[in-house]
Design a protein around this motif. Structure first.
Motif, PDB file in Angstrom:
ATOM      1  N   UNK A  42      -6.294  -0.478   0.296  1.00 22.30           N
ATOM      2  CA  UNK A  42      -7.617   0.072   0.044  1.00 22.30           C
ATOM      3  C   UNK A  42      -8.261  -0.698  -1.112  1.00 22.30           C
ATOM      4  N   UNK A  43      -9.442  -1.203  -0.882  1.00 15.21           N
ATOM      5  CA  UNK A  43     -10.147  -2.010  -1.884  1.00 15.21           C
ATOM      6  C   UNK A  43     -10.420  -1.208  -3.161  1.00 15.21           C
ATOM      7  N   UNK A  44     -10.691   0.077  -3.012  1.00 10.18           N
ATOM      8  CA  UNK A  44     -10.978   0.907  -4.194  1.00 10.18           C
ATOM      9  C   UNK A  44      -9.737   1.076  -5.065  1.00 10.18           C
ATOM     10  N   UNK A  45      -8.563   1.129  -4.451  1.00  8.71           N
ATOM     11  CA  UNK A  45      -7.316   1.223  -5.212  1.00  8.71           C
ATOM     12  C   UNK A  45      -7.087  -0.068  -5.979  1.00  8.71           C
ATOM     13  N   UNK A  46      -7.319  -1.202  -5.328  1.00  7.69           N
ATOM     14  CA  UNK A  46      -7.180  -2.496  -6.008  1.00  7.69           C
ATOM     15  C   UNK A  46      -8.153  -2.613  -7.179  1.00  7.69           C
ATOM     16  N   UNK A  47      -9.366  -2.117  -7.002  1.00  7.93           N
ATOM     17  CA  UNK A  47     -10.366  -2.167  -8.073  1.00  7.93           C
ATOM     18  C   UNK A  47      -9.933  -1.288  -9.253  1.00  7.93           C
ATOM     19  N   UNK A  48      -9.383  -0.113  -8.962  1.00  7.49           N
ATOM     20  CA  UNK A  48      -8.899   0.768 -10.033  1.00  7.49           C
ATOM     21  C   UNK A  48      -7.735   0.118 -10.770  1.00  7.49           C
ATOM     22  N   UNK A  49      -6.827  -0.510 -10.043  1.00  4.55           N
ATOM     23  CA  UNK A  49      -5.692  -1.190 -10.672  1.00  4.55           C
ATOM     24  C   UNK A  49      -6.171  -2.344 -11.549  1.00  4.55           C
ATOM     25  N   UNK A  50      -7.173  -3.070 -11.081  1.00  3.02           N
ATOM     26  CA  UNK A  50      -7.730  -4.166 -11.883  1.00  3.02           C
ATOM     27  C   UNK A  50      -8.392  -3.616 -13.148  1.00  3.02           C
ATOM     28  N   UNK A  51      -9.073  -2.467 -13.023  1.00  2.00           N
ATOM     29  CA  UNK A  51      -9.694  -1.826 -14.181  1.00  2.00           C
ATOM     30  C   UNK A  51      -8.627  -1.441 -15.203  1.00  2.00           C
ATOM     31  N   UNK A  52      -7.538  -0.848 -14.727  1.00  2.64           N
ATOM     32  CA  UNK A  52      -6.471  -0.434 -15.638  1.00  2.64           C
ATOM     33  C   UNK A  52      -5.804  -1.641 -16.289  1.00  2.64           C
ATOM     34  N   UNK A  66     -10.473  12.027  -3.740  1.00  4.39           N
ATOM     35  CA  UNK A  66      -9.153  11.437  -3.866  1.00  4.39           C
ATOM     36  C   UNK A  66      -8.675  11.472  -5.304  1.00  4.39           C
ATOM     37  N   UNK A  67      -7.351  11.525  -5.444  1.00  6.94           N
ATOM     38  CA  UNK A  67      -6.716  11.376  -6.756  1.00  6.94           C
ATOM     39  C   UNK A  67      -5.750  10.207  -6.643  1.00  6.94           C
ATOM     40  N   UNK A  68      -5.852   9.305  -7.606  1.00  9.91           N
ATOM     41  CA  UNK A  68      -4.999   8.124  -7.678  1.00  9.91           C
ATOM     42  C   UNK A  68      -4.307   8.150  -9.033  1.00  9.91           C
ATOM     43  N   UNK A  69      -2.993   8.073  -9.016  1.00 10.44           N
ATOM     44  CA  UNK A  69      -2.240   8.003 -10.271  1.00 10.44           C
ATOM     45  C   UNK A  69      -1.580   6.637 -10.330  1.00 10.44           C
ATOM     46  N   UNK A  70      -1.911   5.899 -11.384  1.00  5.98           N
ATOM     47  CA  UNK A  70      -1.346   4.568 -11.599  1.00  5.98           C
ATOM     48  C   UNK A  70      -0.439   4.610 -12.815  1.00  5.98           C
TER      49      UNK A  70
END
Length: 89
Positions: A1-11, A54-58
């Protein structure tokens, strides 16, 4: 999912952690209790209606970070995460 990759890049940028060291702990569809999307800010008013999202925990450096989203919106980092009312499965 592109949004997950974007969140990971943000973190990775926020923490200075190498992108390859960030782990997805959880990614799930949920129902948020209101328009705050599980991340209310003091002094703000929110719509009082259930919101699918959605909830994403990294995880980075042994710490967990919560990212929330409504519908198909982009994820944002939530400093004081609240629990969703239900999993949307």
């Amino acid at each position: 999912d592109e949004r997950v990759r974007a969140a990971a890049a943000d973190l990775a940028e926020r923490t200075g952690t190498d992108r390859g060291q960030i782990k997805v702990v959880q990614f799930q569809a949920v129902t948020w209790p209101d328009g705050s999307i599980g991340c209310p800010e003091p002094g703000m008013s929110y719509t009082q209606a259930l919101v699918d999202g959605y909830r994403l925990i990294l995880e980075a450096g042994g710490e967990q970070y919560y990212y929330h989203a409504a519908g198909e919106d982009d994820f944002f980092l939530c400093a004081d995460p609240q629990e969703p009312v239900a999993d949307s499965q």
